[in-house]
Scaffold this motif. Structure first.
Motif, mmCIF file in Angstrom:
data_model
loop_
_atom_site.group_PDB
_atom_site.id
_atom_site.type_symbol
_atom_site.label_atom_id
_atom_site.label_comp_id
_atom_site.label_asym_id
_atom_site.label_seq_id
_atom_site.Cartn_x
_atom_site.Cartn_y
_atom_site.Cartn_z
ATOM 1 N N GLU A 89 0.833 -1.207 0.000
ATOM 2 C CA GLU A 89 0.000 0.000 0.000
ATOM 3 C C GLU A 89 0.867 1.257 0.000
ATOM 4 N N ARG A 93 0.761 4.150 -3.050
ATOM 5 C CA ARG A 93 0.461 5.558 -2.759
ATOM 6 C C ARG A 93 1.680 6.446 -3.043
ATOM 7 N N GLU A 180 -5.679 11.767 -3.422
ATOM 8 C CA GLU A 180 -5.869 10.731 -2.403
ATOM 9 C C GLU A 180 -6.916 9.708 -2.844
ATOM 10 N N THR A 181 -7.969 10.174 -3.513
ATOM 11 C CA THR A 181 -9.001 9.256 -4.012
ATOM 12 C C THR A 181 -8.419 8.337 -5.076
ATOM 13 N N GLN A 183 -5.289 7.487 -5.417
ATOM 14 C CA GLN A 183 -4.392 6.544 -4.742
ATOM 15 C C GLN A 183 -5.182 5.414 -4.088
ATOM 16 N N SER A 184 -6.304 5.731 -3.465
ATOM 17 C CA SER A 184 -7.114 4.710 -2.792
ATOM 18 C C SER A 184 -7.741 3.739 -3.791
ATOM 19 N N TRP A 187 -4.998 1.574 -5.106
ATOM 20 C CA TRP A 187 -4.597 0.625 -4.077
ATOM 21 C C TRP A 187 -5.571 -0.543 -4.035
ATOM 22 N N ASP A 188 -6.860 -0.282 -4.110
ATOM 23 C CA ASP A 188 -7.863 -1.372 -4.117
ATOM 24 C C ASP A 188 -7.624 -2.286 -5.320
#
Length: 196
Positions: A89, A93, A180-181, A183-184, A187-188
Motif C-alpha cells: 500500500e 500511494r 488521495e481518491t 491513490q485509494s 490501491w484497491d
C-alpha cells in the motif's frame, strides 16, 4: 572548462536542465536542438557547454537524477518494512504521489530510453531495476508468507508499475478525482489483483 568571471552556475545550470526537460517532454529529445535550449534559458548556444558536455549528457543527467531522487524519496517515505500488505500500500500511494508531481521527468524517463547511448542506458537501466526490485521484494515477501498469490513476481512487478505510472497520462490536480481518491482506488485494484 573554467567558468567565466561572474558566471552564476548555481542559477544557470538548473535553468538549463529545466529548459531541456520541458523541451524534451514537449517535442522529444531528437527534435530539440542545443540552440533551442539556449534560447529558452536566454544564453548563447555556446554558453550551454559551460554547463553540460552535450545534449546526450543533458538527457542522461535528467533521467539519472529523476531515478536517484525516486529511490531516495522511497527510502525516506518508507525506510523499514512493516509487512507485505502495508508495504505494498505504501508503495502504491508513494508511486502515484511522487510521479504526479513530476510529469515531465516521468515522460522522459519512460519515452526517451531509446535515445541514450549504451553506457548511459546501462546506468539508467540499473537504477530502474533497483526501483523495480523494491516492488518485486514486497511481492515476493507476500508470496512467501501466503498473503499474495502471484504466479510470476517479475511479471506482476512490471504490470503494477506500468499501471501506476499510467496515472500520469491522465491525472491532473484539480480534476474530478483528488489525488488521495485516485491513490485509494488504485490501491484497491492492486490489492485485489495480488491478494491470496
Amino acid at each position: 572548462m573554467a567558468r567565466k568571471t561572474g558566471s552564476h552556475s548555481d542559477i544557470t545550470g538548473p535553468r538549463v536542465r529545466a529548459a531541456a526537460q520541458t523541451l524534451f517532454a514537449r517535442h522529444g529529445f531528437a527534435a530539440v536542438s542545443m540552440r533551442q535550449i539556449a534560447k529558452d534559458v536566454g544564453v548563447q548556444a555556446g554558453a550551454l557547454y559551460l554547463y553540460t558536455k552535450d545534449k546526450q549528457s543533458l538527457l542522461f543527467d535528467l533521467m539519472k537524477g529523476h531515478l536517484e531522487e525516486l529511490l531516495e524519496a522511497w527510502q525516506l517515505h518508507h525506510p523499514n518494512s512493516i509487512g507485505p500488505m502495508e508495504d505494498l500500500e505504501a508503495f502504491v500511494r508513494f508511486h502515484i504521489g511522487f510521479h504526479a508531481d513530476r510529469q515531465e521527468a516521468v515522460f522522459i524517463a519512460y519515452m526517451e530510453l531509446r535515445n541514450l547511448d549504451d553506457d548511459n542506458f546501462s546506468v539508467v537501466e540499473g537504477l530502474r531495476k533497483q526501483y523495480e526490485n523494491v516492488l518485486g521484494g514486497i511481492l515476493k515477501n507476500g508470496q512467501d508468507t501466503g498473503i499474495f498469490a502471484v504466479p510470476d513476481t517479475k511479471l506482476a512487478t512490471l504490470a503494477v508499475i506500468a499501471m501506476l505510472t499510467g496515472v500520469n497520462t491522465w491525472y491532473r490536480d484539480g480534476g474530478r478525482l483528488d489525488r488521495e481518491t485516485v491513490q485509494s482506488i488504485y490501491w484497491d485494484m492492486v490489492r485485489n489483483s495480488v491478494a491470496a
